[in-house]
Design an enzyme around this catalytic site. Structure first.
Site, PDB file in Angstrom:
ATOM      1  N   TRP A  42       0.831  -1.201   0.000  1.00 55.34           N
ATOM      2  CA  TRP A  42       0.000   0.000   0.000  1.00 55.34           C
ATOM      3  C   TRP A  42       0.872   1.259   0.000  1.00 55.34           C
ATOM      4  O   TRP A  42       0.673   2.167   0.801  1.00 55.34           O
ATOM      5  CB  TRP A  42      -0.981   0.009   1.177  1.00 55.34           C
ATOM      6  CG  TRP A  42      -1.965  -1.107   1.145  1.00 55.34           C
ATOM      7  CD1 TRP A  42      -2.067  -2.131   2.025  1.00 55.34           C
ATOM      8  CD2 TRP A  42      -2.973  -1.342   0.139  1.00 55.34           C
ATOM      9  NE1 TRP A  42      -3.079  -2.996   1.647  1.00 55.34           N
ATOM     10  CE2 TRP A  42      -3.656  -2.532   0.494  1.00 55.34           C
ATOM     11  CE3 TRP A  42      -3.367  -0.664  -1.021  1.00 55.34           C
ATOM     12  CZ2 TRP A  42      -4.701  -3.059  -0.250  1.00 55.34           C
ATOM     13  CZ3 TRP A  42      -4.402  -1.182  -1.770  1.00 55.34           C
ATOM     14  CH2 TRP A  42      -5.063  -2.367  -1.388  1.00 55.34           C
TER      15      TRP A  42
ATOM     16  N   GLU B  73      -2.369   6.258   7.277  1.00 53.74           N
ATOM     17  CA  GLU B  73      -1.551   7.112   8.165  1.00 53.74           C
ATOM     18  C   GLU B  73      -2.199   7.221   9.547  1.00 53.74           C
ATOM     19  O   GLU B  73      -2.264   8.283  10.150  1.00 53.74           O
ATOM     20  CB  GLU B  73      -1.307   8.470   7.520  1.00 53.74           C
ATOM     21  CG  GLU B  73      -0.535   8.320   6.210  1.00 53.74           C
ATOM     22  CD  GLU B  73      -0.003   9.624   5.667  1.00 53.74           C
ATOM     23  OE1 GLU B  73       0.234  10.542   6.475  1.00 53.74           O
ATOM     24  OE2 GLU B  73       0.194   9.698   4.457  1.00 53.74           O
TER      25      GLU B  73
END
Length: 424
Positions: free
Chosen positions: A198, A403
């Site tokens: 990713w 994140e």
């Protein structure tokens, strides 16, 4: 209990001031409400920040927006976008020196907001280049690395990516399995092996910032693709995504990849390095998601004014539609104000990491909730990608997960509030 002297002081000094203020205020012309900037956030920006915002908005609307629909349909990221942003000085904008603009955190946030107003995938590519790759090199790299790579990255000549997440370790990067060890045949080199996944920009990145364990301790390494022997570095794309389709996402697969010792960050050890990079990117996401939400508000408002139903009335006339727009506009306005405040503190060295966790979590969550709700105004038309609202909804789900997924940021905040670690 107040003593009488307090009342005397209040009558003597406070009351006249209050009367003067009321008198002055009554002379002002009523201020019209601007639905596009409800709390007049623009009043908080400097002239330079406003000019930067206008430049970024003009570029994004005139050059990026016309490309986004086909890019989203075809899962294609046009690398020329990075070069064009480099020509305008938008890449790594908050970095001082190395041919970067050196602007404020708020100015950099305004750029991010303008980019994500078009598409979160474009903003993801921009953020990885500016905050994660360039920001990491600027914060932790040697002076030689900075001088050699940052000017070219600022111009968009070199594209960067950031390799932290692994197939088996997303929210728990401390358990990463990628390793570094002295290279068995090349003196002055480390050998890196492992997989990252990713990773935005990885399929076409020239500069790959990868985190790996050396003697059990997490260290940062800058891999330059053109220096890697065949078979030691592969970056296959991840296709058939439901969101962020206008950005390139892939893996980083390392098999005894040689990296010069000079390309290892010399002083930073442990998770503080990658988390510091992530904090800067998370701050940008807090701005960017508000840009996406603002575009959803604008598209919904326009649709509601144009769409006629029930005796030829625009659906904007009806209470349920107005409430959806009011809720979304309020959350966007509050989110922008919070991002401005944290940006000012960030530049003063007064921003705690938990502040960034708070605004990243809140702005991502509220952008997603409101975008999904506004999508209802379009009825069946929301299914068509030409209306744009469905694309934003799919993208915003991803921004809420990467994140630091929102639940993880809740635990970060909970730890700061209570003093107890709830991760394990």
């Amino acid at each position: 209990m107040f003593r009488p002297i307090c009342r005397h002081v209040a009558r003597q000094f406070i009351a006249p001031v209050r009367s003067a203020a009321i008198g002055t205020r009554s002379m002002h012309t009523p201020v019209p409400f601007d639905w596009a900037d409800p709390l007049n956030a623009k009043n908080l920006f400097t002239e330079e920040e406003i000019a930067i915002s206008e430049t970024a908005e003009a570029y994004c609307q005139e050059r990026m927006l016309p490309r986004v629909l086909e890019a989203y349909r075809n899962e294609n990221f046009d690398r020329k976008i990075i070069e064009e942003m480099g020509e305008l000085g938008l890449l790594g904008a908050s970095i001082q020196g190395y041919e970067c603009a050196g602007v404020s955190s708020v100015a950099a946030g305004l750029i991010t907001r303008a980019v994500e107003r078009v598409d979160s995938g474009y903003r993801s590519g921009y953020s990885v280049q500016s905050s994660l790759a360039m920001g990491g090199i600027d914060d932790f790299g040697t002076e030689e690395l900075k001088e050699r790579l940052l000017p070219r990255m600022a111009k968009g000549e070199l594209l960067g990516c950031f390799g932290l997440t692994e197939p088996n370790h997303g929210s728990d990067p401390g358990s990463m399995e990628t390793t570094a060890k002295p290279h068995p045949t090349k003196n002055g080199y480390y050998s890196l092996s492992g997989s990252k996944t990713w990773i935005t920009n990885s399929p076409i990145a020239d500069v790959l910032l990868v985190w790996a364990k050396l003697d059990g301790k997490i260290r940062g390494f800058v891999i330059e693709r053109d220096q890697c022997p065949p078979g030691t570095l592969e970056t296959p794309p991840i296709k058939n995504k439901n969101g962020l389709r206008a950005s390139l996402t892939g893996m980083i697969q390392l098999d005894n990849c040689p990296v010069p010792e000079a390309n290892m960050f010399p002083d930073i050890v442990g998770l503080r390095g990658p988390f510091s990079c992530l904090n800067s990117a998370r701050y940008g996401i807090a701005w960017g998601t508000m840009g996406a939400l603002e575009d959803c508000i604008s598209r919904t408002r326009e649709y509601a004014l144009d769409r006629k139903q029930f005796k030829g009335n625009p659906i904007a006339k009806y209470q349920l539609v107005q409430k959806k727009l009011a809720d979304a506009t309020t959350d966007a306005a509050y989110g922008i104000m919070a991002a401005v405040q944290v940006g000012r503190l960030k530049d003063e060295g007064k921003a705690a990491p938990e502040m960034i966790s708070m605004i990243k979590r809140q702005n991502c969550d509220r952008a997603l909730v409101n975008a999904r709700t506004l999508q209802e105004v379009f009825g069946g038309n929301a299914v068509s990608d030409e209306y744009g609202i469905g694309r934003h909804v799919a993208n915003l789900f991803v921004t809420q997960t990467y994140e630091g997924q929102s639940d993880i940021h809740a635990l970060i905040l909970g730890r700061a509030i209570t003093g107890f670690q709830a991760f394990c």
